[in-house]
Design an enzyme around this catalytic site. Structure first.
Site, short mmCIF file in Angstrom:
data_model
loop_
_atom_site.label_atom_id
_atom_site.label_comp_id
_atom_site.label_asym_id
_atom_site.label_seq_id
_atom_site.Cartn_x
_atom_site.Cartn_y
_atom_site.Cartn_z
N LYS A 1 -4.26 0.87 6.58
CA LYS A 1 -3.07 1.29 5.82
C LYS A 1 -3.35 2.69 5.29
CE LYS A 1 0.97 -0.21 4.42
NZ LYS A 1 1.91 -1.10 5.14
N ASP B 1 6.36 2.61 6.36
CA ASP B 1 6.31 1.65 5.26
C ASP B 1 7.25 2.22 4.19
OD1 ASP B 1 4.84 -0.84 4.17
OD2 ASP B 1 4.57 0.55 2.53
N GLY C 1 15.98 -4.88 -2.70
CA GLY C 1 15.81 -3.61 -2.00
C GLY C 1 17.01 -3.32 -1.11
N PHE C 2 17.01 -2.16 -0.52
CA PHE C 2 17.87 -1.90 0.64
C PHE C 2 17.26 -0.76 1.42
CE2 PHE C 2 21.31 -0.85 3.46
CZ PHE C 2 21.67 -2.13 3.88
N GLY C 3 16.09 -1.04 2.00
CA GLY C 3 15.38 -0.01 2.75
C GLY C 3 15.22 -0.39 4.19
N ASN C 4 14.12 0.13 4.81
CA ASN C 4 13.84 -0.11 6.23
C ASN C 4 13.97 -1.59 6.58
OD1 ASN C 4 12.97 2.58 6.58
ND2 ASN C 4 10.90 2.10 5.92
N VAL C 5 13.53 -2.44 5.66
CA VAL C 5 13.38 -3.85 5.96
C VAL C 5 14.63 -4.66 5.60
CG1 VAL C 5 12.15 -5.86 5.04
CG2 VAL C 5 10.86 -3.88 5.83
N TRP D 1 17.80 -4.08 5.38
CA TRP D 1 19.04 -4.06 6.17
C TRP D 1 18.92 -4.92 7.43
CZ3 TRP D 1 19.84 -2.21 11.16
CH2 TRP D 1 18.86 -1.39 11.69
P1 NDP Z 1 11.80 1.35 1.88
O1 NDP Z 1 11.23 2.46 1.08
O2 NDP Z 1 12.56 1.67 3.12
O3 NDP Z 1 12.70 0.42 0.97
C1 NDP Z 1 12.26 -0.11 -0.24
C2 NDP Z 1 13.49 -0.57 -0.98
O4 NDP Z 1 13.09 -1.23 -2.19
C3 NDP Z 1 14.39 0.58 -1.41
O5 NDP Z 1 15.73 0.14 -1.37
C4 NDP Z 1 13.94 0.84 -2.84
O6 NDP Z 1 14.95 1.46 -3.63
C5 NDP Z 1 13.68 -0.57 -3.30
N1 NDP Z 1 12.72 -0.63 -4.41
C6 NDP Z 1 11.61 0.11 -4.63
N2 NDP Z 1 10.99 -0.28 -5.75
C7 NDP Z 1 11.72 -1.30 -6.23
C8 NDP Z 1 11.60 -2.13 -7.37
N3 NDP Z 1 10.61 -1.97 -8.24
N4 NDP Z 1 12.52 -3.09 -7.56
C9 NDP Z 1 13.56 -3.26 -6.69
N5 NDP Z 1 13.72 -2.50 -5.58
C10 NDP Z 1 12.81 -1.54 -5.37
O7 NDP Z 1 10.56 0.38 2.24
P2 NDP Z 1 10.47 -0.72 3.38
O8 NDP Z 1 11.77 -1.39 3.54
O9 NDP Z 1 9.78 -0.12 4.55
O10 NDP Z 1 9.40 -1.73 2.74
C11 NDP Z 1 9.78 -2.78 1.86
C12 NDP Z 1 8.65 -3.80 1.80
O11 NDP Z 1 8.44 -4.36 3.10
C13 NDP Z 1 7.30 -3.24 1.37
O12 NDP Z 1 6.58 -4.24 0.66
C14 NDP Z 1 6.61 -2.98 2.70
O13 NDP Z 1 5.19 -2.95 2.59
C15 NDP Z 1 7.08 -4.18 3.49
N6 NDP Z 1 6.99 -4.05 4.93
C16 NDP Z 1 7.60 -3.00 5.57
C17 NDP Z 1 7.55 -2.92 6.94
C18 NDP Z 1 8.30 -1.87 7.72
O14 NDP Z 1 8.42 -2.05 8.94
N7 NDP Z 1 8.83 -0.84 7.09
C19 NDP Z 1 6.78 -3.89 7.74
C20 NDP Z 1 6.23 -4.98 6.97
C21 NDP Z 1 6.33 -5.02 5.62
P3 NDP Z 1 14.94 3.07 -3.78
O15 NDP Z 1 15.05 3.60 -2.39
O16 NDP Z 1 16.11 3.32 -4.64
O17 NDP Z 1 13.60 3.38 -4.41
#
Ligand code: NDP
Length: 445
Positions: free
Chosen positions: A124, A164, A235-239, A241
């Site tokens: 990592k 990530d 959340g609403f990030g990479n994962v 959606w």
């Molecule tokens: P992103 O940065 O794309 O998305 C993270 C999301 O979580 C964003 O919407 C962010 O909001 C929100 N967020 C951040 N901090 C908080 C909090 N304290 N409370 C509530 N929401 C929060 O990250 P990923 O989607 O890539 O990753 C999400 C999780 O999945 C992590 O634990 C990661 O390790 C895990 N993961 C990811 C993989 C991948 O392929 N990307 C693979 C396997 C696991 P904002 O943008 O407003 O900060």
């Protein structure tokens, strides 16, 4: 093995690394019995060797913002264990990043990657750089400066980073561009690449789709399905959606998403149009909350709150570690939650997991449920090595099959006498045996 003694030693050696110690604790607790039944592990000091990374690279990153100001961040790569294949794991860009968080993620990654059935070790990396609010040019300068250090220790057969938190397709592009320039060759050294330059179909959706397939298998063990179920996501990030899209397709109703400032509750549930709208907001601007609530007035924003207070059948934390604690778990249980699947890494605290187990609620840990992301990264590596592209259907079918095999492994090692499947135990034991046996085969190195 004496779990407490090992943890005490680690605490002395690595004081304050609480996330790393939490992750080690969970794994050691699960594997204690099987470890002690197999004296060859103790004789080869497998645990002592497994809990320390092979090596850690720490470096300074200096970069210029658009106004010409100099900024300095810290960068890391933790190469944890390569017994079964090249180090593999994402790059996290977030102000909270420190060595404890990257060591916990790297440690978890060893077992997750072993579960995928593909030959990948665990690693990592990341930086305390905050991509939020930065221009594309600033992101590019940072990513290039990051890669100027990282490129020396990575390679397609050595260490293959990916995305990530804070690292999506744009960041991977800038990093890969610099790697290619320095290395003078096109190799698949990063995964999550764009489709035009070596990426795999389904990779952006893979973590979310995989988690949905895994949860579907978990539901099947109870003769149940997503159909008509209310689902809370965070959340609403990479994962998130990808989870939202697949769960909706499978008949579930996703009623929450969130950010660090609070959550949105949409009683009608997300649909494809709403998800597309959210994605367009994410692509153009970091704030999704107020525009979404303006566009869909039936949705409501709850500032400073977490989605776990909403009544649901299935909870799938998908944002960040320790985002669902004991109190949240108690609230979910009181509201009748039936299943919980961690999509974020270590999304639930140990207190929350204990509560789910004690109440016999099927609970999928991140290292099993979210392994679809790294699995498709592994498939991207295979396609790069063979210089071919698989179709969307081919990749999706392989992902489906990998998630099913992870579920079977959890069932094999985690089913308790009363028939309850302890997925934490199952995933940890299955991952551990593969890595530990490989370490035995490879000798003391
Ligand atoms: P992103 O940065 O794309 O998305 C993270 C999301 O979580 C964003 O919407 C962010 O909001 C929100 N967020 C951040 N901090 C908080 C909090 N304290 N409370 C509530 N929401 C929060 O990250 P990923 O989607 O890539 O990753 C999400 C999780 O999945 C992590 O634990 C990661 O390790 C895990 N993961 C990811 C993989 C991948 O392929 N990307 C693979 C396997 C696991 P904002 O943008 O407003 O900060």
């Amino acid at each position: 093995m004496n779990v407490q003694e090992i943890l005490t030693n680690l605490e002395t050696k690595h004081p304050g690394e609480k996330e790393y110690l939490q992750a080690v604790h969970e794994v050691l607790e699960s594997i204690e019995t099987i470890y002690n039944e197999n004296p060859q592990y103790e004789a080869a000091k497998i645990i002592e060797r497994l809990v320390e990374p092979d090596r850690i690279l720490t470096f300074r990153i200096s970069w210029l913002d658009d106004d010409g100001n100099v900024h300095v961040n810290l960068g890391y790569r933790v190469q944890f264990n390569n017994a079964i294949g090249p180090y593999k794991g994402g790059i996290r860009l977030h102000p909270s990043v420190n060595l404890s968080i990257l060591k916990f993620l790297g440690f978890e990654q060893i077992f997750k990657n072993a579960l995928t059935t593909l030959p990948m070790g665990g690693g990592k990396g990341g930086s305390d750089f905050n991509p939020k609010g930065k221009s594309d040019a600033e992101i590019m300068r940072f990513c290039q400066a990051f890669m100027l250090e990282l490129w020396r220790v990575i390679g397609p057969s050595t260490d293959v980073p990916a995305g990530d938190i804070g690292t999506g397709g744009r960041e991977i592009g800038f990093m890969y561009g610099m790697y290619k320039k320095l290395q003078h060759e096109n190799t698949g050294v990063l995964t999550g690449k764009g489709l035009n330059w070596g990426g795999s179909l389904i990779r952006p959706e893979a973590t979310g789709f995989g988690a949905s397939y895994f949860t579907q298998d978990m539901l099947k063990t109870q003769n149940d399905s997503f159909k008509g179920k209310t689902v809370c996501l965070s959340g609403f990030g990479n994962v998130t959606w990808g989870v939202a899209l697949k769960v909706t397709e499978l008949g579930g109703k996703v009623v929450t998403i969130s950010g660090p400032d609070g959550f949105i509750y949409d009683k009608d549930g997300l649909d494809e149009d709403k998800i597309d709208y959210l994605l367009s907001l994410r692509a153009s601007n970091n704030d999704i909350v107020s525009p979404y609530v303006d566009e869909y007035p039936e949705a409501k924003f709850y500032p400073g709150k977490k989605p776990w207070e909403v009544k649901c059948d299935i909870a799938m934390p998908s944002a960040i570690q320790n985002e669902l604690n004991g109190e949240d778990a108690a609230q979910l249980i009181a509201n009748g939650v039936k299943y919980v699947a961690e999509v974020s890494n270590m999304g639930c605290t140990p207190e929350a997991i204990d509560l789910f187990h004690n109440n016999k609620i099927p609970f999928a840990p991140g290292k099993a449920a979210n392994a679809g992301g790294v699995a498709v990264s592994g498939l991207e590596m295979s396609q790069n090595a063979m210089k071919i592209n698989w179709t969307r259907e081919e990749v999706d079918a392989k992902l489906h099959q990998i998630m099913a095999s992870i579920h079977t492994a959890c069932e094999k090692y985690g089913t308790e006498e009363d028939g309850y499947i302890n997925y934490v135990k199952g995933a940890n034991i299955a991952g551990f045996i593969k890595v530990a046996d490989s370490m035995l085969d490879l000798g003391v190195i």
